[in-house]
Design a protein around this motif. Structure first.
Motif: not given
Ligand code: BTN
Length: 245
Positions: A17-24, A125-133
């Motif tokens: 989702h974040i990767k697809k957003l416009d830079a603006d 930009r850097l996207v860091i995703g976390i999956g926490l159980n």
């Protein structure tokens, strides 16, 4: 972190989702959270499966001034996760499984997926995703030996909202340390790496090594340093090796 906070009841993947957003439309510090991630992605093209409404699946945007040290930033977030888990209960043993997992009592409780979005050949930009159980109580048979949740290990229900806000505050703190004092950060990360200071087995490019190596920790580029029996120090990237403890 989280001043721009976007919640979705359901989303294929918060990283995508974040990767697809416009830079603006993307500010550093943005957080995207969903309660039902339907196409979660992990490292090495794996899936990340998380029961709806029970866990935390979210992604954060960073725009560091330097493009160096992306790997250590992922580990800084892993350290924040470890400390957050320990703040709930010191009892279970919580470790960073290099390069991108968090273990509780030897089982995986969280995974991190870091992806850079490039404009030209510059990481924008850097996207860091976390999956926490968190509160998931059951895992499919083939997963249950390897995966766990906080609820299973601590035998109590955990309030996810409070957990998330405390975790974001910790990550923000580690991000500051990452900018200001990498050396100090590395000491803290290394202390929490599973197998640190021990002789461990290694798989290099899929093949098990005969000799063991002493795990010395990571350096400032996130590479793992290992001491061999001849007294030489070798460094490896996460693409090359798996640690077998
Ligand atoms: C791994 O263990 O290989 C990493 C798992 C990362 C999962 C998280 S959940 C939120 C974010 N969105 C994704 O699609 N993946 C990450």
């Amino acid at each position: 972190l989280g001043r721009d906070f976007r919640y979705f009841r359901s989303l294929p993947s918060t990283n995508t989702h974040i990767k697809k957003l416009d830079a603006d439309d993307v500010e550093p510090g943005m957080v995207v959270l969903t309660d039902n991630q339907t196409g979660g992605r992990g490292q090495y093209d794996r899936n990340w499966i998380s029961e709806a409404g029970q866990n935390l699946t979210f992604s954060m945007v960073f725009k560091p001034q330097t493009s160096d040290g992306f790997h250590t930033l992922t580990l800084a977030c892993a350290l924040a996760l470890v400390e957050q888990v320990e703040s709930i209960s010191e009892e279970p043993c919580t470790k960073i499984k290099w390069p991108n997992d968090v273990l509780v009592n030897g089982k995986k409780v969280a995974g991190l997926l870091t992806e850079a979005v490039f404009i030209g050949n510059r990481p924008a930009r850097l996207v860091i995703g976390i999956g926490l159980n968190v509160n998931q109580q059951e895992y499919a048979a083939q997963l249950s030996e390897k995966a766990t949740s906080l609820q299973i290990e601590m035998e109590k229900q955990i309030a996810r909202e409070e957990l998330l806000s405390n975790l974001l505050a910790r990550i923000e703190h580690k991000y500051r340390l990452w900018h200001q004092n990498q050396a100090k950060l590395l000491i803290h990360i290394n202390r929490k790496i599973d197998g640190y200071g021990q002789w461990v087995g290694l798989k290099v490019n899929g093949a098990m090594k005969q000799d063991s190596y002493k795990l010395l920790g990571i350096n400032e580029t996130g590479r793992l340093l290992l001491l061999n029996h001849e007294g030489g120090i070798e460094s490896f990237s996460h693409e090359q090796i798996r640690i077998v403890t």
